[in-house]
Every structure is written in C-alpha cells, then in structure tokens.
Scaffold this motif. Structure first.
Motif, PDB file in Angstrom:
ATOM      1  N   THR A   5      -5.255  -5.827  32.404  1.00 21.96           N
ATOM      2  CA  THR A   5      -4.597  -5.124  33.505  1.00 21.96           C
ATOM      3  C   THR A   5      -3.666  -4.040  32.980  1.00 21.96           C
ATOM      4  OG1 THR A   5      -4.672  -7.158  34.828  1.00 21.96           O
ATOM      5  CG2 THR A   5      -3.211  -5.404  35.595  1.00 21.96           C
ATOM      6  N   GLY A   6      -2.915  -4.371  31.923  1.00 18.73           N
ATOM      7  CA  GLY A   6      -2.010  -3.389  31.333  1.00 18.73           C
ATOM      8  C   GLY A   6      -2.755  -2.186  30.789  1.00 18.73           C
ATOM      9  N   ALA A   7      -3.874  -2.442  30.094  1.00 17.99           N
ATOM     10  CA  ALA A   7      -4.668  -1.340  29.542  1.00 17.99           C
ATOM     11  C   ALA A   7      -5.268  -0.489  30.656  1.00 17.99           C
ATOM     12  CB  ALA A   7      -5.774  -1.905  28.644  1.00 17.99           C
ATOM     13  N   LEU A   8      -5.699  -1.152  31.735  1.00 22.88           N
ATOM     14  CA  LEU A   8      -6.281  -0.428  32.866  1.00 22.88           C
ATOM     15  C   LEU A   8      -5.241   0.466  33.531  1.00 22.88           C
ATOM     16  CD1 LEU A   8      -8.449   0.136  35.035  1.00 22.88           C
ATOM     17  CD2 LEU A   8      -7.644  -1.914  36.214  1.00 22.88           C
ATOM     18  N   LEU A   9      -4.075  -0.100  33.846  1.00 21.58           N
ATOM     19  CA  LEU A   9      -3.030   0.677  34.509  1.00 21.58           C
ATOM     20  C   LEU A   9      -2.537   1.819  33.627  1.00 21.58           C
ATOM     21  CD1 LEU A   9      -0.991  -2.152  36.278  1.00 21.58           C
ATOM     22  CD2 LEU A   9      -2.389  -0.378  37.357  1.00 21.58           C
ATOM     23  N   ASP A  10      -2.538   1.595  32.327  1.00 16.17           N
ATOM     24  CA  ASP A  10      -2.137   2.655  31.398  1.00 16.17           C
ATOM     25  C   ASP A  10      -3.048   3.864  31.537  1.00 16.17           C
ATOM     26  OD1 ASP A  10      -0.526   3.620  29.136  1.00 16.17           O
ATOM     27  OD2 ASP A  10      -2.416   3.499  28.042  1.00 16.17           O
ATOM     28  N   ARG A  11      -4.344   3.628  31.689  1.00 14.73           N
ATOM     29  CA  ARG A  11      -5.308   4.720  31.832  1.00 14.73           C
ATOM     30  C   ARG A  11      -5.270   5.327  33.239  1.00 14.73           C
ATOM     31  NH1 ARG A  11      -6.832   1.439  27.959  1.00 14.73           N
ATOM     32  NH2 ARG A  11      -8.241   2.105  26.269  1.00 14.73           N
ATOM     33  N   LEU A  12      -5.252   4.449  34.245  1.00 10.29           N
ATOM     34  CA  LEU A  12      -5.317   4.937  35.628  1.00 10.29           C
ATOM     35  C   LEU A  12      -4.092   5.747  36.022  1.00 10.29           C
ATOM     36  CD1 LEU A  12      -6.766   2.166  37.995  1.00 10.29           C
ATOM     37  CD2 LEU A  12      -7.665   4.449  37.583  1.00 10.29           C
ATOM     38  N   THR A  13      -2.925   5.331  35.544  1.00 10.16           N
ATOM     39  CA  THR A  13      -1.683   5.950  36.014  1.00 10.16           C
ATOM     40  C   THR A  13      -1.151   7.040  35.086  1.00 10.16           C
ATOM     41  OG1 THR A  13      -0.333   4.234  34.935  1.00 10.16           O
ATOM     42  CG2 THR A  13      -1.028   3.833  37.216  1.00 10.16           C
ATOM     43  N   HIS A  14      -1.908   7.377  34.043  1.00  7.78           N
ATOM     44  CA  HIS A  14      -1.455   8.432  33.131  1.00  7.78           C
ATOM     45  C   HIS A  14      -1.374   9.776  33.856  1.00  7.78           C
ATOM     46  CE1 HIS A  14      -2.065  10.862  29.164  1.00  7.78           C
ATOM     47  NE2 HIS A  14      -0.808  10.881  29.563  1.00  7.78           N
ATOM     48  N   HIS A  15      -2.411  10.099  34.619  1.00  9.37           N
ATOM     49  CA  HIS A  15      -2.423  11.317  35.440  1.00  9.37           C
ATOM     50  C   HIS A  15      -2.780  10.869  36.861  1.00  9.37           C
ATOM     51  CE1 HIS A  15      -2.520  13.486  31.631  1.00  9.37           C
ATOM     52  NE2 HIS A  15      -3.622  12.828  31.299  1.00  9.37           N
ATOM     53  N   VAL A  16      -1.784  10.574  37.684  1.00 15.25           N
ATOM     54  CA  VAL A  16      -2.085   9.931  38.967  1.00 15.25           C
ATOM     55  C   VAL A  16      -1.214  10.472  40.096  1.00 15.25           C
ATOM     56  CG1 VAL A  16      -0.396   8.044  38.727  1.00 15.25           C
ATOM     57  CG2 VAL A  16      -2.541   7.653  39.998  1.00 15.25           C
ATOM     58  N   HIS A  17      -1.788  10.425  41.298  1.00 15.84           N
ATOM     59  CA  HIS A  17      -1.071  10.695  42.536  1.00 15.84           C
ATOM     60  C   HIS A  17      -1.116   9.399  43.342  1.00 15.84           C
ATOM     61  CE1 HIS A  17      -1.340  15.060  41.705  1.00 15.84           C
ATOM     62  NE2 HIS A  17      -2.532  14.736  41.210  1.00 15.84           N
ATOM     63  N   ILE A  18       0.040   8.837  43.652  1.00 16.22           N
ATOM     64  CA  ILE A  18       0.095   7.554  44.344  1.00 16.22           C
ATOM     65  C   ILE A  18       0.437   7.783  45.812  1.00 16.22           C
ATOM     66  CG2 ILE A  18       1.257   5.321  44.489  1.00 16.22           C
ATOM     67  CD1 ILE A  18       1.669   5.476  41.469  1.00 16.22           C
ATOM     68  N   LEU A  19      -0.407   7.253  46.682  1.00 17.47           N
ATOM     69  CA  LEU A  19      -0.190   7.343  48.124  1.00 17.47           C
ATOM     70  C   LEU A  19       0.296   5.991  48.621  1.00 17.47           C
ATOM     71  CD1 LEU A  19      -3.447   9.268  49.157  1.00 17.47           C
ATOM     72  CD2 LEU A  19      -1.180  10.236  48.714  1.00 17.47           C
ATOM     73  N   GLU A  20       1.547   5.933  49.062  1.00 13.82           N
ATOM     74  CA  GLU A  20       2.099   4.703  49.626  1.00 13.82           C
ATOM     75  C   GLU A  20       1.693   4.629  51.093  1.00 13.82           C
ATOM     76  OE1 GLU A  20       3.655   2.382  48.102  1.00 13.82           O
ATOM     77  OE2 GLU A  20       4.350   3.249  46.210  1.00 13.82           O
ATOM     78  N   MET A  21       0.922   3.595  51.432  1.00 14.79           N
ATOM     79  CA  MET A  21       0.364   3.521  52.787  1.00 14.79           C
ATOM     80  C   MET A  21       0.658   2.174  53.438  1.00 14.79           C
ATOM     81  SD  MET A  21      -3.203   5.637  52.388  1.00 14.79           S
ATOM     82  CE  MET A  21      -3.453   5.644  54.161  1.00 14.79           C
ATOM     83  N   ASN A  22       1.881   1.692  53.248  1.00 12.92           N
ATOM     84  CA  ASN A  22       2.297   0.473  53.930  1.00 12.92           C
ATOM     85  C   ASN A  22       2.799   0.813  55.328  1.00 12.92           C
ATOM     86  OD1 ASN A  22       1.927  -1.894  52.203  1.00 12.92           O
ATOM     87  ND2 ASN A  22       3.285  -0.804  50.789  1.00 12.92           N
ATOM     88  N   GLY A  23       2.547  -0.084  56.251  1.00 12.18           N
ATOM     89  CA  GLY A  23       2.954   0.132  57.631  1.00 12.18           C
ATOM     90  C   GLY A  23       2.174  -0.786  58.538  1.00 12.18           C
ATOM     91  N   ASP A  24       2.353  -0.603  59.840  1.00  4.67           N
ATOM     92  CA  ASP A  24       1.595  -1.407  60.797  1.00  4.67           C
ATOM     93  C   ASP A  24       0.120  -1.066  60.699  1.00  4.67           C
ATOM     94  OD1 ASP A  24       3.956  -2.517  61.706  1.00  4.67           O
ATOM     95  OD2 ASP A  24       4.226  -0.992  63.266  1.00  4.67           O
TER      96      ASP A  24
END
Length: 258
Positions: free
Chosen positions: A219-238
C-alpha cells in the motif's frame, strides 16, 4: 457514358475513405454555384465538413473503445449538491492538460456522491480530445488480470492497459483483494507511473487502503507512486443518488390523486 465520371468519382472517394465528400459533394457544389463561390472555396467547405465528421467519428470510436458503463458529461453533474467539491479544479482537469503531464486524479468520498459521474465526465473530455481512454472497476480489472494470468496472456493485457493515455479505475475499496490480485493491480499502477494518467475513485480514505491490499508495504509503495503527481478530489457529503431518489419519490407522491 454520362454516368461514368460519377461512378468513378464515387469509387475513388470510397477508396480514399472520404464518406463526407461522397455524401455532400454534389449538393454543396450546387450551393456554392448559387452563392458564386469559386472552386477553392467549394473545396475548402467540403474539406472542413470531412474534417469535422472525421473528428466526430474518432470521438465516437474512442467512447466505444473506453467501454464506459454510461456516457456522462460534466455539464450534467450537479455541483451545487456537493459544495465541498472543488468545481474549478474539476473544470480545469476537463481541459486534459494533466494527461499530457502524466498526472493522476483520485476522487475520495462516501458512496453515492458522484465520484463515478465525475470520472466518466473527465473520461469523456479526454475522448473528445482524441485521447485513448479505458474504464473499468477495480474488481473487474483484478478478475481480468487473474484470468489473463492463468491463461498466459497477461503480457498482452498489460500492453493493452498501457496503451491508454488515461485509465479510469472505479470503486477501489468496495471489494477486498486477494494477495495475488493486489499484486497484479499494483503492477498495473506501477507500469503507468510517469507514463500514463490514472483516475481512481474510492470510498475509503488513504489510511484505510491497507485493508484493500492487505499489506502495508504494498500500500505504501502504491500510494507513493499514485500521489507523486496527483489531483485529489474530496467528494464527501450526502448521497447524491439518495437525495435524487427521495426527490423523485416526493414528486411522484405529489402527483398522486388525493
């Protein structure tokens, strides 16, 4: 004999794969003659129509090849229903510059908030730019990878996945993965690192992804690659779907005879 030139022209236009020329050349010639437009203007109009139609067919082909479960645009997404979502970021992503930069997008939020709709809208925008796009759910992709591995065609599938400029992996976290499945999915992400863009949607925050992959190291290795150049969309809500369903029920109830 007077029909021979027409027959030959039709044959040549088919051979050259110019269907719009074939369909419109005669009608457009009469229009241009009536408007006093010379042969250069006539050819320009005809070529423009061919080009527009060809671009339209290309987009339709990209959409079919992407295997979207539904074709949805961002125009139909209700941003007002999710005020916490960065609308300007989404609209900027729709310009597809992040794909040229080989960056990723991760949409995180609880179920029913429109993550898939946004992913589909961004995928459609990429198709409209002429970019090859692939769509799948995480569980379907892992199943396909496991099946390809057992049938000794994994390399061919990996090459197909690598050919997409944008790969959309929906619903990561809804189904826990086997050890082999997690490793195969990690390999997909790893091969795309700084080579191609990924959109991932998940109902789980990053600190719960270990439960998906079953290994802190992986998981750590995956997140390291995925989040190196990333745009995060926070979509919590009803839940957007729940509110829509409730609104529809209220409308139907109001229409019932008293």
């Amino acid at each position: 004999m007077s029909d021979v030139p027409q027959v030959l022209l039709a044959h040549h236009l088919k051979a050259l794969r110019l269907p719009t020329f074939l369909r419109d050349h005669d009608k457009l010639a009469r229009q241009c003659a009536a408007e006093g437009i010379d042969h250069i203007g006539y050819l320009l109009r005809l070529a423009e129509r061919e080009l527009l139609d060809r671009e339209g067919r290309m987009v339709e082909r990209r959409i079919r090849q992407a295997r979207f479960p539904a074709v949805k645009s961002l125009d139909s997404f209700d941003f007002d229903a999710l005020p916490g979502l960065n609308k300007m970021m989404v609209l900027e992503l729709a310009r597809c510059a992040y794909i040229e930069r080989r960056e990723n997008v991760i949409a995180l939020g609880n179920s029913g908030t429109g993550k898939t709709h946004v992913a589909l809208g961004l995928g459609l925008a990429a198709c409209q730019k002429g970019l090859p796009v692939g769509f799948t759910t995480a569980s379907a992709l892992v199943h396909e990878l496991l099946e390809a591995s057992s049938e000794r065609r994994l390399l061919r599938l990996q090459k197909q996945l690598a050919s997409y400029r944008l790969l959309i992996i929906d619903e990561l976290g809804y189904v826990p993965l086997s050890t082999t499945g997690a490793e195969l999915l990690f390999e997909v992400f790893s091969r795309r690192y700084e080579r191609g863009s990924v959109i991932v949607t998940s109902n789980l925050p990053f600190d719960e992804w270990t439960g998906i992959f079953g290994s802190e190291r992986l998981t750590g290795a995956l997140l390291d690659r995925l989040t190196h150049h990333v745009h995060i969309l926070e979509m919590n809500g009803d839940s957007y779907r729940l509110k829509s369903s409730q609104r529809q029920s209220q409308i139907q109830a109001a229409l019932q005879p008293q």
